[in-house]
Design an enzyme around this catalytic site. Structure first.
Site, PDB file in Angstrom:
ATOM      1  N   GLN A 128       0.834  -1.201   0.000  1.00 23.07           N
ATOM      2  CA  GLN A 128       0.000   0.000   0.000  1.00 23.07           C
ATOM      3  C   GLN A 128       0.869   1.250   0.000  1.00 23.07           C
ATOM      4  OE1 GLN A 128      -2.036   0.784   3.693  1.00 23.07           O
ATOM      5  NE2 GLN A 128      -3.796   1.691   2.670  1.00 23.07           N
ATOM      6  N   GLY A 129       0.784   2.051  -1.044  1.00 27.05           N
ATOM      7  CA  GLY A 129       1.554   3.284  -1.140  1.00 27.05           C
ATOM      8  C   GLY A 129       0.714   4.493  -0.767  1.00 27.05           C
ATOM      9  N   TYR A 130       0.551   4.721   0.516  1.00 30.28           N
ATOM     10  CA  TYR A 130      -0.221   5.870   1.005  1.00 30.28           C
ATOM     11  C   TYR A 130       0.690   6.888   1.697  1.00 30.28           C
ATOM     12  CZ  TYR A 130      -5.056   4.246   0.182  1.00 30.28           C
ATOM     13  OH  TYR A 130      -6.253   3.881  -0.379  1.00 30.28           O
ATOM     14  N   SER A 131       1.242   6.514   2.868  1.00 29.45           N
ATOM     15  CA  SER A 131       1.990   7.465   3.683  1.00 29.45           C
ATOM     16  C   SER A 131       3.261   7.937   2.992  1.00 29.45           C
ATOM     17  CB  SER A 131       2.367   6.822   5.023  1.00 29.45           C
ATOM     18  OG  SER A 131       1.219   6.521   5.774  1.00 29.45           O
ATOM     19  N   GLU A 246      -9.864  -1.396   5.478  1.00 37.19           N
ATOM     20  CA  GLU A 246      -8.655  -1.502   6.286  1.00 37.19           C
ATOM     21  C   GLU A 246      -8.994  -1.378   7.758  1.00 37.19           C
ATOM     22  OE1 GLU A 246      -4.211   0.490   6.796  1.00 37.19           O
ATOM     23  OE2 GLU A 246      -5.645   1.391   5.422  1.00 37.19           O
ATOM     24  N   SER A 386      -4.343   7.211  12.452  1.00 35.73           N
ATOM     25  CA  SER A 386      -4.145   7.206  13.898  1.00 35.73           C
ATOM     26  C   SER A 386      -5.480   7.282  14.629  1.00 35.73           C
ATOM     27  CB  SER A 386      -3.250   8.374  14.320  1.00 35.73           C
ATOM     28  OG  SER A 386      -3.964   9.593  14.216  1.00 35.73           O
ATOM     29  N   ASN A 387      -5.487   6.789  15.867  1.00 31.24           N
ATOM     30  CA  ASN A 387      -6.731   6.774  16.627  1.00 31.24           C
ATOM     31  C   ASN A 387      -7.241   8.176  16.945  1.00 31.24           C
ATOM     32  OD1 ASN A 387      -6.416   4.051  16.478  1.00 31.24           O
ATOM     33  ND2 ASN A 387      -6.499   3.674  18.679  1.00 31.24           N
ATOM     34  N   GLU A 388      -6.326   9.153  16.981  1.00 30.60           N
ATOM     35  CA  GLU A 388      -6.769  10.531  17.143  1.00 30.60           C
ATOM     36  C   GLU A 388      -7.589  10.974  15.935  1.00 30.60           C
ATOM     37  OE1 GLU A 388      -3.528   9.733  19.880  1.00 30.60           O
ATOM     38  OE2 GLU A 388      -3.745   9.430  17.723  1.00 30.60           O
TER      39      GLU A 388
END
Length: 401
Positions: A128-131, A246, A386-388
């Site tokens: 997966q090329g996201y970040s 995801e 992230s959970n935030e």
């Protein structure tokens, strides 16, 4: 959703157990026992996927017409639970749980016909090329650019934390195709061959000394426009759809329930300073009971998501809720594992975690994975959004804030 367990599901559990007992080889089982994150050793896990594919069980959550099983939500929950009980290694999720469902929802007929069978069989391994170094939770700020050139896009830039890129032969990624306007409106979703000239993969070694993540560099990498999923500059829509799978496509509760049961068994062997069994210690027992109650609540929510997905509905903020609860419970359970084992958890033997290796554990075998699992769980509340960020999604979508 009917939560009663019908008689056919009891028979189904017996069928699953019989298949697992027959099919899981010693090598695959060793890989499963030594897996300390959501990613298992590649050689053994791909052998396991081939066995599941031959049985027709590689993608239980896919529609039946694309190679899924046609199972009920309850059957899929039973299957997930039995996989954990049998210590089967988890399958690599990027193809089966993310790219596959995304192509079913947004891909062309040609893309579905070409890629979906290869995802099921394991012929293609996806990453997966996201970040990017400057675009993690704020994914819309990504800068990797794809310039239009005839029938191709030409990509320049970099992706980071790209799990298993050094093993994958395919990548789905987000690129910027327009620099003006709202950031989300200038992103495109592409599929590419990792053997394309101009791609460099640099593995990153984690705290557990395992290179799971990578940084990937793109230097004038040409990708045919037929590999675009969705419309140009509308990749954000595709990406959000994929993130639903995801975040909400993973069953946390079955694994957590089994892990807690195993902790009880370990605690029965541990003695306290007073000479009694740790399992009978009221403070320890209270911590386990608190986790068990939350795992039970999580399991119901996961079944609601599966029920919604099965009916073709968008579970919406429920995916964010299970991502928060599942990952934070995972962290608490691994912390409790360290507390339960005490000094036995401090032994650090990464080489003993390699399947087929010659190094024997210095302590009890059940303590071997505790520290690595604890370290890997620190990241689970960050990846996948992230959970935030997930709390922000809930605040906006549910509370209207």
């Amino acid at each position: 959703m009917d939560l009663k367990v019908p008689e056919q599901e009891r028979h189904f559990r017996e069928e699953v157990r019989a298949f697992l007992n027959e099919s899981l080889t010693p090598e695959i089982l060793e890989a499963g026992r030594k897996t300390t994150s959501v990613f298992a050793p590649v050689k053994e896990v791909m052998a396991w996927q081939r066995l599941l594919h031959a049985k027709g069980w590689a993608a239980p959550h896919w529609p039946k017409e694309y190679g899924g099983t046609g199972w009920s939500v309850g059957q899929r929950a039973v299957f997930a639970e039995e996989l954990v009980r049998a210590e089967a290694p988890p399958l690599i999720p990027m193809g089966l749980q993310m790219c596959g469902p995304c192509l079913i929802g947004f891909g062309t007929e040609e893309q579905k016909a070409h890629y979906l069978p290869r995802i099921l069989s394991g012929e293609d391994i996806w990453c997966q090329g996201y970040s990017e170094p400057g675009a993690g939770s704020d994914l819309a700020s990504l800068k990797t650019f794809a310039e239009s050139d005839g029938d191709d896009y030409v990509i320049n830039g970099t992706k980071i934390w790209t799990t298993y890129a050094h093993h994958a032969n395919r990548m789905f990624l987000l690129v910027r195709t327009r620099r003006d306007g709202k950031p989300q409106a200038g992103i495109t979703f592409l599929l590419l061959d990792m053997n394309t000239p101009g791609i460099t993969v640099d593995p990153i070694v984690g705290l557990d000394e395992v290179p799971e993540q990578c940084q990937v560099f793109f230097d004038n990498v040409r990708v045919p426009k037929r590999n675009r999923v969705g419309e140009e500059n509308d990749g954000w829509t595709v990406a959000k759809y994929l993130l639903t799978f995801e975040r909400g496509g993973q069953d946390y509760a079955p694994a957590l329930g089994v892990q807690l049961q195993r902790l009880k068994q370990i605690a029965a062997r541990q003695t306290t300073a007073g000479g009694g069994s740790l399992r009978e210690d009221p403070v320890w027992a209270h911590k386990v009971a608190a986790c068990e109650s939350e795992v039970l609540a999580l399991s119901f929510t996961e079944k609601r998501i599966k029920s919604a997905l099965s009916a073709g509905k968008d579970p919406g903020a429920l995916s964010s809720m299970t991502k928060i609860l599942g990952t934070e419970l995972q962290q608490r359970v691994t912390e409790l594992g360290i507390e339960t084992l005490g000094s036995q958890a401090l032994v650090w033997q990464p080489q003993a975690l390699v399947p087929g290796g010659d190094e024997a554990p210095l302590g009890p075998e059940y303590a071997l994975t505790a520290m690595a699992s604890y370290l890997n769980a620190r990241a689970c509340s960050i990846y996948g959004g992230s959970n935030e960020v997930q709390r922000g999604i809930i605040a906006k979508a549910v509370l209207g804030l």
